[in-house]
Scaffold this motif. Structure first.
Motif, short mmCIF file in Angstrom:
data_model
loop_
_atom_site.label_atom_id
_atom_site.label_comp_id
_atom_site.label_asym_id
_atom_site.label_seq_id
_atom_site.Cartn_x
_atom_site.Cartn_y
_atom_site.Cartn_z
N ASP A 79 0.80 -1.30 -0.12
CA ASP A 79 0.03 0.18 0.08
C ASP A 79 0.75 1.29 -0.02
O ASP A 79 0.53 2.03 -0.68
CB ASP A 79 -1.02 0.02 0.95
CG ASP A 79 -2.07 1.05 1.18
OD1 ASP A 79 -3.09 0.70 0.17
OD2 ASP A 79 -2.08 2.10 1.64
N PRO A 89 -4.50 1.58 -4.61
CA PRO A 89 -4.54 0.81 -3.50
C PRO A 89 -3.47 -0.29 -3.65
O PRO A 89 -2.96 -0.69 -4.75
CB PRO A 89 -5.77 0.33 -2.98
CG PRO A 89 -6.66 0.47 -4.60
CD PRO A 89 -5.63 1.76 -5.14
N SER A 189 -7.59 -3.82 2.80
CA SER A 189 -6.29 -3.20 3.30
C SER A 189 -6.60 -2.00 4.20
O SER A 189 -6.02 -1.48 5.23
CB SER A 189 -5.30 -2.89 2.38
OG SER A 189 -5.69 -2.31 1.41
#
Length: 422
Positions: A79, A89, A189
């Protein structure tokens, strides 16, 4: 599930043109049945010997890794790198890696899967699609450099310029998206970015959450992955066969050399690379620049494959088309910028290129092109390289994919350490 309609495809004139083109193609096939059959058979041979074994393992493993959350866990690690470089992302790093190692359309398949999971916004997926739609390094170095141009260093230059121009094109498209802001993607995430937890714990949490959301047992998952991969590859094979027939018929109708160059370069990347690679140019630099542009454009055949994969999503083909045009122009111009530095770099590194000396000899291809149709030669030469770039490619690229991912993780960890030090 997304719904996407194009006002252009609903216009009556578009329907008339496409229907008339289909009728004209049928008449041409009926008029030249032997030529059409041979072209279709040659396209089938290349698909079975090269495309099918090279892409099948990646398509199957991609779905399995996504279902078990590996891609989402990897997104936690990547990330920082993806956000800093591309404003994407971390899960996009997987599609980027697959596209740059397996070649198109494997990258497009990975991006579209992430979009369907809503791990990427529409504009993020469109930018990542343009970045991950790249040619295989085996094709650029071994097939084009050694096989067609017969200079391995030219293949390396084409590969380096291809990747650099892909990143440059993505930056250009990213700058245009700055005028059209949209909400950030809500990915796994993002849901586990608590700084109080160590990175490995956040990675495991992301993997567990993604696997629970999928919920399929391994037996069903493996069957679904194989079925989906084979369906995708059947679609690719069909496109290759029909475009082989179209190109053969159009070459009969347009026998001029200039028309042949333009036709091959626009419609099919293999034919285009062979045509420009085997032709006699006074300047190797100009020839390499044209080859880089043709490979970056990737041909209408590859465009139609990606367009078919886009069905059922809200991704826009015009954005993909713009990325191909920008990539082709950037590859052509960057070749002139990087030619002399890369030539100087590879001048004393000839021994590093000796790994490709055992490839099949494709010499005298240009001299024989006048007696045999170019479409026959290109498919014969690509089939002769199948032992190197076909079934063995799936084994060769897996370690390369792992190494590329490790490099991404290392850089990402370094960026995270720098941000924590601040």
């Amino acid at each position: 599930m997304f719904s996407f309609r194009s006002s252009v495809t609903q216009h009556p004139l578009f329907t008339l043109v496409m229907g008339g083109t289909a009728v004209l193609l049928v008449l041409c096939i009926v008029s030249y049945p032997d030529q059409a059959f041979q072209a279709s058979l040659q396209g089938l041979k290349v698909w079975w010997n090269i495309i099918f074994p090279a892409l099948l393992p990646f398509l199957v493993l991609s779905e399995i890794l996504i279902a078990y959350g590996f891609v989402h866990g990897l997104g936690v690690l990547l990330d920082p790198l993806m956000r800093v470089l591309f404003r994407l992302p971390g899960v996009g790093g997987w599609a980027w890696s697959v596209g740059w190692t397996a070649g198109y359309p494997a990258g497009a398949e990975a991006v579209i899967r992430l979009r369907k999971q809503q791990a990427l916004t529409r504009r993020e997926a469109e930018r990542l699609l343009g970045l991950s739609h790249a040619s295989s390094p085996i094709f650029m170095i071994a097939v084009v450099g050694v096989g067609f141009v017969q200079q391995a260093e030219v293949g390396l230059i084409i590969a380096i310029v291809h990747w650099a121009s892909a990143i440059l094109a993505m930056f250009i498209l990213r700058s245009t998206d700055a005028f059209h802001p949209e909400p950030k993607s809500v990915s796994v995430s993002e849901l586990r970015r608590s700084k109080r937890l160590p990175f490995y714990r956040r990675m495991l949490d992301a993997m567990e959450l993604a696997h629970c959301q999928d919920g399929r047992p391994f037996g069903k998952l493996l069957g679904d992955a194989v079925t989906s991969a084979v369906q995708t590859l059947m679609m690719i094979g069909g496109y290759m066969m029909i475009f082989s027939v179209i190109i053969r018929v159009l070459r009969i109708a347009i026998p001029q050399e200039l028309g042949s160059f333009m036709l091959n370069g626009l419609l099919e990347v293999n034919l285009g690379a062979y045509t420009f690679g085997s032709a006699a140019f006074q300047s190797t630099l100009f020839q390499t620049a044209l080859l880089g542009a043709v490979i970056a454009w990737s041909g209408v055949s590859a465009h139609m494959q990606v367009h078919s994969l886009m069905k059922g999503t809200d991704l826009r083909y015009m954005r993909f088309l713009a990325s191909r045009i920008v990539h082709a122009v950037a590859a052509y111009l960057l070749t002139y910028v990087l030619w002399w530095p890369l030539q100087a770099l590879f001048h004393d590194s000839d021994s590093a290129l000796s790994a490709f000396e055992n490839l099949p000899d494709l010499s005298n291809a240009a001299s024989s092109s006048s007696a045999v149709p170019a479409s026959s030669l290109i498919h014969e030469k690509l089939t002769s390289l199948a032992a190197y770039t076909g079934w063995s490619q799936s084994l060769v690229l897996i370690p390369g994919l792992g190494l590329l991912l490790l490099c991404f993780i290392a850089v990402s960890r370094m960026l995270r350490w720098i941000s924590n030090r601040r």
